[in-house]
Scaffold this motif. Structure first.
Motif, PDB file in Angstrom:
ATOM      1  N   MET A 172     -23.045  62.204 113.665  1.00 56.28           N
ATOM      2  CA  MET A 172     -23.499  62.810 112.445  1.00 56.28           C
ATOM      3  C   MET A 172     -22.138  63.176 111.470  1.00 56.28           C
ATOM      4  O   MET A 172     -22.338  62.798 110.166  1.00 56.28           O
ATOM      5  N   GLN A 173     -21.378  63.653 112.086  1.00 54.21           N
ATOM      6  CA  GLN A 173     -20.018  63.854 111.243  1.00 54.21           C
ATOM      7  C   GLN A 173     -19.238  62.736 110.823  1.00 54.21           C
ATOM      8  O   GLN A 173     -19.188  62.828 109.449  1.00 54.21           O
ATOM      9  N   VAL A 174     -19.375  61.742 111.539  1.00 59.41           N
ATOM     10  CA  VAL A 174     -18.864  60.530 111.117  1.00 59.41           C
ATOM     11  C   VAL A 174     -19.804  59.892 109.986  1.00 59.41           C
ATOM     12  O   VAL A 174     -19.205  59.368 108.888  1.00 59.41           O
ATOM     13  N   GLY A 175     -20.886  59.944 110.090  1.00 54.53           N
ATOM     14  CA  GLY A 175     -21.903  59.396 109.284  1.00 54.53           C
ATOM     15  C   GLY A 175     -21.822  60.211 107.780  1.00 54.53           C
ATOM     16  O   GLY A 175     -22.032  59.713 106.720  1.00 54.53           O
ATOM     17  N   THR A 176     -21.759  61.333 107.907  1.00 58.46           N
ATOM     18  CA  THR A 176     -21.784  62.471 106.695  1.00 58.46           C
ATOM     19  C   THR A 176     -20.416  61.969 105.709  1.00 58.46           C
ATOM     20  O   THR A 176     -20.422  61.764 104.639  1.00 58.46           O
ATOM     21  N   TYR A 344     -24.702  76.106 113.700  1.00 58.73           N
ATOM     22  CA  TYR A 344     -25.859  75.451 112.924  1.00 58.73           C
ATOM     23  C   TYR A 344     -24.916  75.879 111.274  1.00 58.73           C
ATOM     24  O   TYR A 344     -25.168  74.989 110.485  1.00 58.73           O
ATOM     25  N   VAL A 345     -24.614  77.089 111.132  1.00 58.78           N
ATOM     26  CA  VAL A 345     -23.914  77.217 109.605  1.00 58.78           C
ATOM     27  C   VAL A 345     -22.661  76.069 109.325  1.00 58.78           C
ATOM     28  O   VAL A 345     -22.877  75.560 108.325  1.00 58.78           O
ATOM     29  N   GLY A 346     -21.931  76.157 110.192  1.00 55.29           N
ATOM     30  CA  GLY A 346     -20.753  75.452 109.944  1.00 55.29           C
ATOM     31  C   GLY A 346     -21.045  73.823 110.576  1.00 55.29           C
ATOM     32  O   GLY A 346     -20.311  72.721 109.938  1.00 55.29           O
ATOM     33  N   GLY A 347     -21.910  73.409 111.490  1.00 54.61           N
ATOM     34  CA  GLY A 347     -22.035  72.153 112.035  1.00 54.61           C
ATOM     35  C   GLY A 347     -23.150  71.334 111.369  1.00 54.61           C
ATOM     36  O   GLY A 347     -22.988  70.010 111.536  1.00 54.61           O
ATOM     37  N   TYR A 348     -24.203  72.053 110.924  1.00 53.24           N
ATOM     38  CA  TYR A 348     -25.397  71.360 110.536  1.00 53.24           C
ATOM     39  C   TYR A 348     -25.862  71.486 109.097  1.00 53.24           C
ATOM     40  O   TYR A 348     -26.245  70.652 108.512  1.00 53.24           O
TER      41      TYR A 348
END
Length: 565
Positions: A172-176, A344-348
């Protein structure tokens, strides 16, 4: 297996005798357990040092043990026997939000990916769709990571769900980052398309600007793929070894904070810097034309869309948090008992906000082809106003066109075709038409190549004698009517010998005077002396003068017909 140290090994609970042990209310043969090297650990699991592991506390204790060491009605250590906790509950809520964002992203893809103009080689249709492809990829990876995160809380011992949620979180991080890059890149392409639409030859294709726009995507994806290969292809099995604190510190933490996890965010940072440079490059060439650095910095924020002023800082937050979890394992989603606020706050949240902003943009912004058509209509209207051209309203053609009420242009064309025949020349039986117009013409022989016999099935049905004679009479009457006209246009074509003689006599007449034959031809002109004649030059000159006098004194010839010329 449990991977517990010897101090975590506990003795079997006592039973009725030395060869009996009790787990809950179930009595097991202690001799059989010792024979197969089964050990009881402090976390309530039973294992013999292999990958086999069973729960030994009520109500999940085995019902019996056989002599071959097989347990009856056993519950494995990697079973979802716990209740959902805070991490799983929050994850379900985020999964629902990402699901709604995925639907909105797909709708935006259908809206902005649809074509209303022919495709151009310079601007491929897939170029405008990549940002929505990456948005869908990001939402799908986030949903998988959040849904599998439910079993992270429910599993008694961490296993495959923890690996899946960590794996798809990094995807998900790479896709963002790829989503942000494609959004910025395509905006520059859209600016270029609007810039050259009035004049396709306004910008060169071999200058520095075009080369920068060609190599920037290659460099950006190069660094993003480097980050991908640093993170994804690895052994993820060590992440699940968090079954007691000592194992977490010795196995899981070093694996989650190794050098590859720390280097990957720097590669993504380079891709983010290239995105910022791409935005500045597009503003420089298609928006602002200032030379000073101060004015360029001011215009960068004034001309940049609000969408990029929001998603670029959020993308930077994604990279920063990914670097933080590579150093601080307590904030990492790979830790079972990690901080939920940090996860959740920093990761999502940054990735979710980027996808939501993109969906809002896709909802309010029009399709690019439609916007380009609107701009062309505006330019055409302005040019017409400058030239004084006034277009007729739509009702003008409906009131002044030829045709029946409610008849379309296609109906008008079809009616005109029916009026002139509407059939091919080869289907109108030309031989029969010739015979009908001229009965004296014989049909073509059977061995003729160009006018061979027509098959019987293609011939028209026989007609009665009365109808045939009537058709021939009409054809004969038409020929008699055309004979005088053809005689005027082409005299002598249908005349006999007497008529030709009479016509010759008429041509020789000059009014009422009978025609006179032309005078005989005489040799008039300069006298030609034979070769060797010794006449003087003066005599030759006198002959020439006398000849000219004779020609002048003769009466003028009167032309009576074309034969005299």
């Amino acid at each position: 297996m449990s991977f517990l140290e010897p101090r975590d090994i506990v003795a079997f609970p006592g039973g009725d005798n030395s060869s009996d042990t009790v787990f809950g209310d179930v009595h097991l043969n202690k001799t059989t357990l010792d024979h197969w090297n089964y050990t009881l650990y402090s976390n309530g699991t039973l294992s013999n040092g292999t990958v086999w592991c069973a729960l030994a506390f009520a109500p999940y204790q085995p019902a019996a043990v056989l002599d071959n060491g097989t347990f009856v009605n056993v519950t494995w250590c990697w079973a979802p026997v716990k209740h959902i906790e805070a991490r799983a509950g929050i994850g379900v809520g985020f999964a629902v939000i990402f699901g709604v964002a995925l639907v909105c992203n797909v709708l935006s893809l259908a809206k902005h990916g649809k074509l209303y103009l022919p495709g151009e080689k310079r601007f491929y249709p897939i170029g405008r769709r990549w940002q929505w492809y990456w948005g869908s990829f990001t939402c799908a990876c986030a949903m998988i990571a959040l849904i599998t995160g439910v079993d992270v809380d429910r599993y008694y011992m961490p296993e495959l769900p923890l690996v899946l949620t960590s794996f798809f979180w990094y995807l998900m991080q790479v896709g963002t980052i790829a989503l942000v890059w494609e959004a910025v890149r395509h905006w520059g392409s859209w600016m270029e398309r609007q810039f050259i639409d009035p004049d396709p030859f306004l910008l060169r294709q071999d200058d520095r600007r075009s080369k920068v726009e060609f190599y920037l995507p290659l460099l950006a994806y190069l660094w993003m793929w480097l980050a991908f290969f640093l993170i994804i292809p690895r052994n993820w099995e060590n992440i699940q070894f968090q079954r007691f604190p000592e194992q977490t510190e010795s196995v899981a933490r070093p694996s989650a904070t190794d050098g590859r996890f720390k280097a990957a965010p720097f590669c993504q940072l380079v891709a983010w810097l290239l995105s910022v440079y791409s935005l500045w490059h597009s503003i420089k060439h298609y928006r602002a034309r200032d030379r000073s650095i101060a004015h360029r910095a001011i215009h960068f924020f004034s001309y940049a869309p609000w969408r990029f002023l929001l998603i670029l800082p959020l993308a930077l937050a994604v990279i920063v948090f990914q670097e933080l979890v590579a150093w601080n394992f307590d904030w990492s989603p790979m830790k079972v008992k990690g901080s939920n606020v940090a996860i959740y706050v920093g990761g999502y949240v940054p990735s979710l906000l980027i996808v939501v902003i993109q969906s809002v943009f896709g909802y309010f912004n029009p399709n690019e082809d439609k916007e380009l058509l609107r701009q062309r209509r505006v330019r055409e209207r302005n040019l017409n106003q400058e030239m004084g051209i006034v277009n007729k309203p739509g009702w003008w053609n409906r009131l002044n066109r030829e045709g029946l009420p409610g008849e379309s242009m296609r109906d008008i064309i079809a009616r005109n075709v029916r009026e002139v025949g509407g059939r091919k020349p080869t289907t109108q039986n030309p031989e029969q038409a010739v015979l009908d117009r001229n009965p004296d013409v014989e049909a073509a022989p059977a061995n003729s190549v160009e006018m061979g016999p027509i098959p019987e099935q293609s011939l028209p049905s026989p007609v009665s004698a009365g109808n045939l004679s009537g058709a021939r009479s009409d054809a004969r009457r038409e020929e008699r009517t055309m004979e005088p006209v053809s005689g005027v246009l082409f005299p002598g074509q249908n005349e006999g010998p007497d008529a030709a003689a009479r016509r010759h006599a008429e041509l020789m007449m000059d009014g009422p005077i009978p025609a006179q034959p032309p005078p005989p031809y005489e040799e008039r002109g300069r006298q030609v002396l034979p070769l060797g004649d010794a006449r003087s030059t003066s005599e030759q000159r006198s002959v020439s003068v006398n000849t000219e006098t004779t020609l002048t004194n003769q009466p003028q010839q009167q032309v009576r017909s074309m034969l005299d010329i």
